[in-house]
Design an enzyme around this catalytic site. Structure first.
Site, PDB file in Angstrom:
ATOM      1  N   LEU A   1      18.600  24.868   3.579  1.00 40.37           N
ATOM      2  CA  LEU A   1      17.109  24.247   4.255  1.00 40.37           C
ATOM      3  C   LEU A   1      17.215  23.229   5.353  1.00 40.37           C
ATOM      4  O   LEU A   1      16.402  22.132   5.476  1.00 40.37           O
ATOM      5  CB  LEU A   1      16.442  23.436   3.143  1.00 40.37           C
ATOM      6  CG  LEU A   1      16.038  24.519   1.786  1.00 40.37           C
ATOM      7  CD1 LEU A   1      15.352  23.545   0.622  1.00 40.37           C
ATOM      8  CD2 LEU A   1      14.986  25.322   2.348  1.00 40.37           C
TER       9      LEU A   1
ATOM     10  N   CYS B   1      14.487  27.614  -3.492  1.00 41.15           N
ATOM     11  CA  CYS B   1      15.482  27.712  -2.691  1.00 41.15           C
ATOM     12  C   CYS B   1      16.750  27.575  -3.773  1.00 41.15           C
ATOM     13  O   CYS B   1      16.998  26.681  -4.272  1.00 41.15           O
ATOM     14  CB  CYS B   1      15.674  26.677  -1.685  1.00 41.15           C
ATOM     15  SG  CYS B   1      17.221  26.963  -0.683  1.00 41.15           S
TER      16      CYS B   1
END
EC number: 1.3.-.-
Lengths: 313, 285
Positions: A83, A140
């Protein structure tokens, strides 16, 4: 239902509505595969795609994971980027000016490390008029805090969606992880908590080993598997979620060719996201849009609504 | 920057396991700068899924096949067969279709014209140095120090010589040129030319040694890095390297494809660069 007809040009109508966001066609990039839009602008006409979905944004800039971060697998790739992003403030300062000039809706993907952060980022994104909607990442697989932790437990997923909903005045899409036993439980939980739409799926947690060094091929050891290798799993999950919820579903996972996207539309996805295929062919989304249109013409359909959810069982 | 749907003009094995591929790329050369690279889609079917990055060796024009035909603008890459993607490439022939995205990334800076130019290439790392040598040559003398494990790893030296570049070859086993590492040759040259600047591309241990020697002699260094990458345009963030000042607490990553692949030595965090970062000699796929 609103009456639909062929466009003035006599071409089929590809436009769809996702939670109040009007898309000229149902094809958009998957978050994290299209940067902030400008990276691919030299290679395709970004105004032709249904929407731009940004790289996931966090409250503060995030550096991401150590390298190596990617590994190719059979018909797929593993990534553990972690990320990495510029943070919401620098996004507004440096990335938004480009997006402001583009005539297609912008969907900001975002996440937080904590529940409070999720709420704070939602609040800041709410204030940005150029953003048509947001996509909440609770899925995620590559970060310890936030991400998937919120996406695998229905109560935690509902909690974060409820909080974000309170802090947000825009359409809210929630992106689900496939790394659960029953995705429909999570889908129903986020719908009840206020999600306006659901995108599924994020990547599948996977691993690869270098047999010479006997070490994992990713520094993070595991990563998210994407690409054509995951498409049947994604399609099955989209089919299940479409049955389980009333809100629109965006199908994501291994879409490379027009027929892949059409499969997702047939099982009931109202839009699709294209991810790994962008890396392979920057024109992939354009080819997919054109292919969907050709398919509608070949099938004698003048509106994409006639295709969506047309699965025969 | 463009995606070329193009064809192979030629593809020859120039040394065991090393190939030279020429691609038809009209309009490419006016944009290509020394040190830039391209991403090649090896075949339309799967696998392999991802494109492969290759340094641009050179661009040019070749005469048409028949009299009166337009010259063909080409781009040339040199590659080593190391995995699935490059094995498929080795089987391509004239007329086969490929896709090429490029030119990509930031190339070399010409640097101070008053300084001696020393180019250091290790194996397939020689690739981006040819266009650089060609561009530096008009301004003065250019030296190429070329190293490899054996004579098979020494590529295209005569082509550098044709540019008027002084070349020095070393091999680990002494099968061609001097026996030993190219970095030993560099050490000697920097003693002789203290006002030099160095440009290097090769395997990470070599670049690491080159960096230490250049620092000792206080000469500027630019390096071209090779990294695993998926997109080549700065979107996937798979190819990052540690920038100067990087620590676990304050990570600072630079994108090899967009901010590189050529970096000034001072941009990078050398103490934490290493083989575990996934660097490879040539494209290891």
């Amino acid at each position: 239902m609103q009456e639909r007809r062929c466009t003035e040009s006599g071409r089929p109508d590809l436009s769809v509505d996702i939670a109040g966001i009007h898309l000229k066609n149902p094809v958009m990039p998957a978050s994290g595969t299209f940067g902030y839009g400008e990276e691919y602008a030299p290679y395709l006409d970004v105004e032709k795609i249904g929407a731009i979905v940004t790289k996931g944004l966090s409250l503060k800039p995030k550096a991401g994971n150590p390298t190596p971060r990617i590994a190719e697998t059979i018909s797929g790739m593993l990534n553990a980027i972690g990320l990495q992003n510029v943070g919401v403030d620098d996004f507004v300062k440096y990335k938004l000016p480009f997006l402001r000039e583009v005539n297609t809706p912008v969907i900001a993907n975002f996440f937080g490390n904590t529940l409070t952060e999720y709420g704070e980022v939602a609040k800041r994104l709410s204030d940005i008029p150029e953003i048509a909607g947001v996509e909440l990442n609770i899925s995620c697989p590559n970060v310890k805090k936030g991400g998937i932790v919120f996406g695998t437990d229905p109560a935690a997923a509902a909690e974060v969606v409820t909080l974000v909903r309170k802090n947000l005045s825009k359409p809210l899409i929630v992106k689900l992880t496939p790394n659960v036993t029953d995705i429909t439980v999570i889908a129903r939980a986020v719908e009840e908590a206020g999600a306006d739409a659901i995108s599924c799926i994020n990547t599948l947690t996977g691993m690869a080993v270098d047999v010479n060094t006997r070490r994992p091929r990713l520094a993070n050891r595991t990563g998210g598997l994407s690409g054509p290798a995951i498409r049947p799993v994604a399609l099955r999950m989209v089919h299940q979620v479409v049955q389980a919820v009333k809100v629109p579903v965006i199908g994501v996972g291994g879409i490379v060719r027009p027929m892949d996207a059409i499969e997702f539309l047939i099982v009931g996805a109202r839009a699709v996201q294209v991810g790994t295929a962008n890396f392979v062919d920057p024109q992939a989304m354009i080819t997919i849009i054109e292919g969907i249109e050709e398919f509608l013409i070949d099938e004698g359909l003048d509106d994409i609504d006639q295709l969506i959810g047309s699965l025969e069982l | 920057m463009k995606n070329y749907k193009t064809i192979v003009l030629s593809n020859q094995e120039i040394s065991p396991g090393y190939f030279r591929m020429r691609l038809l790329t009209p309009g490419f050369s006016e944009h290509a700068r020394p040190g830039q690279f391209l991403m090649m889609r090896v075949q339309r079917s799967l696998p392999p899924l991802l494109r492969r990055p290759f340094g641009i060796f050179r661009t040019g024009f070749m005469p048409g096949d028949c009299e009166g035909m337009e010259p063909k603008e080409y781009t040339e890459i040199l590659y080593k067969v190391v995995g699935r993607g490059t094995s498929i490439m080795a089987d391509l022939h004239r007329g086969d279709r490929v896709e090429v995205l490029g030119p990509l990334g930031r190339g070399f800076d010409a640097g101070d014209p008053g300084r001696e130019k020393i180019l250091v290439g290790g194996g397939i790392g020689l690739v981006p140095l040819y266009m650089l040598a060609d561009s530096l040559k008009p301004a003065g003398s250019v030296r190429l120090l070329m190293g490899g494990r054996t004579r098979d790893d020494i590529l295209a030296v005569t082509e550098f010589e044709r540019l008027g570049v002084e070349t020095y070859v070393s091999t680990d086993d002494g099968s061609l040129g001097e026996e030993g590492f190219v970095t030993q040759v560099l050490e000697r040259k920097l003693t002789k030319y203290p006002r030099a600047m160095v440009y290097a591309c090769g395997p990470m241990p070599m670049l690491d040694a080159v960096y230490r020697i250049c620092r000792k002699h206080s000469v500027p260094l630019q390096v071209s890095l090779e990294a695993l990458m998926a997109c080549g345009v700065g979107a996937c963030l798979g190819c990052v390297v540690k920038g100067a000042g990087h620590t676990e607490e304050t990570p600072r990553y630079l994108c090899s494809c967009k901010e590189g692949p050529v970096f000034r030595a001072e941009q990078l965090e050398w103490t934490r660069l290493g083989l575990e970062d996934g660097y490879c000699e040539g494209c290891k796929s």
